[in-house]
Write an enzyme that holds these catalytic residues in place. Sequence first.
Site, PDB file in Angstrom:
ATOM      1  N   ASP A 100      10.293  -0.100   1.036  1.00  0.00           N
ATOM      2  CA  ASP A 100       8.955  -0.629   0.832  1.00  0.00           C
ATOM      3  C   ASP A 100       8.548  -1.340   2.124  1.00  0.00           C
ATOM      4  O   ASP A 100       9.408  -1.629   2.982  1.00  0.00           O
ATOM      5  CB  ASP A 100       8.986  -1.601  -0.353  1.00  0.00           C
ATOM      6  CG  ASP A 100       7.669  -2.308  -0.570  1.00  0.00           C
ATOM      7  OD1 ASP A 100       6.621  -1.653  -0.457  1.00  0.00           O
ATOM      8  OD2 ASP A 100       7.695  -3.530  -0.812  1.00  0.00           O
TER       9      ASP A 100
ATOM     10  N   ASP B 215       5.399  -4.023   2.540  1.00  0.00           N
ATOM     11  CA  ASP B 215       4.969  -5.404   2.368  1.00  0.00           C
ATOM     12  C   ASP B 215       6.050  -6.230   1.684  1.00  0.00           C
ATOM     13  O   ASP B 215       6.559  -5.863   0.616  1.00  0.00           O
ATOM     14  CB  ASP B 215       3.684  -5.467   1.541  1.00  0.00           C
ATOM     15  CG  ASP B 215       2.493  -4.869   2.276  1.00  0.00           C
ATOM     16  OD1 ASP B 215       2.699  -4.274   3.347  1.00  0.00           O
ATOM     17  OD2 ASP B 215       1.360  -4.977   1.770  1.00  0.00           O
TER      18      ASP B 215
END
Length: 405
Positions: A190, A192
């Site tokens: 991922d 963020d």
Amino acid sequence: MTTPQTTLLITVTGRDRPGVTSRLFAILAGYPLTVMDIEQVVIRGRLVLGVLLGCDAPPDLTAIHAGVSALAADLGLEAEITTGTDRPGSSSSSAESARRGRLHVTVLGSPLVPAAITAIAGRIAASGANIDRISRLAQRPVTCIELDVSGGNPAVLRADLARAAAEQGVDVAVQRGGLHRRAMRLIVMDVDSTLIQDEVIDLLAARAGCAAEVAKVTESAMRGDLDFASSLRERVALLAGLEAGVLDEVRGELRLTAGARTLIGTLGGLGYKFGIVSGGFVQVIEPLAAELGIGYVAANVLEIAAGKLTGRLSGPVIDRAGKADALRRFAADAGVPLSQTVAIGDGANDLDMIAAAGLGVAFNAKPVVRDAADTSLSVPYLDAVLYLLGISSEEVAAAADVTGP
């Protein structure tokens, strides 16, 4: 100039039996000590256990010696305690030990204290499993030890040790022994709050003057009032009219998570491939991926017309299912089976991806993600993932010396 730290080296030898490590650390837990190093070897049933401990103030040597000696006498073992000094930042070196356990139990703490070791070792002994070997993978800023365990049920141990880890404030991973971890060939992360410390939508909203409105939509989605796709479209709509040049400005503000470059550089040098998947935006993270040498990217595309954001997305939304689909697509393109992939994330949108990967890692994640992942990391260093793959800090340093900056 750094002040030398008082150290204790405890050496225990004799015939091995379950519970030795647990009982030793139960005694040590009563004193203000930190674990600096552990080495344990069992050869033909004979145990050699060495524990290096540090303390900022002179310890009560008489009491510690009495407790350790009483334990050794009770178990028919020999124990020796020697004192010394060690400067912070120094580390003892040892030859890499062969991994012969059926399970790898990795324990990370910052700091790692005796009470955590006695809790973990106690659960292992209570399950009927035995610790065959203990070695240190890292010392600072995170202390990481690895226990090779035989005779344990991985599902039972994983559940038991997860509870102990939560109680002690440490991270514990239980994985199948042998070379399985070294077979991992594709890492998908991922973006963020995982690869970077920021939330890109919030940075854009601040530039557009709609930070409060975006925060309200985000909060509504977290309550379950909106699904991710709907909440993302609402937030992007608030960005309508923002100059496209702002994307370059935001890209320059992104802060990598500590250890990200080390993780990518070390594994990249070993032939691993990397991918990133994000509910954020291609225009912001694709250049970052290129800079880091990340070959695969999946993220949402902001529609731009006449040099401004239209407030709409172009193409399908990368949501929870989209992230898992991207993992499968990256793996297929790289020729890597899913069993040899690692997925790292922090939010509910990462759950399907984490479930699909060979190893799912929750990184400073929400409780629902920690519960679903194979293992979790609560330390703020992304390169701690290396230890889950059995790669020590010494090996990382050696690789850096070979490859250069």
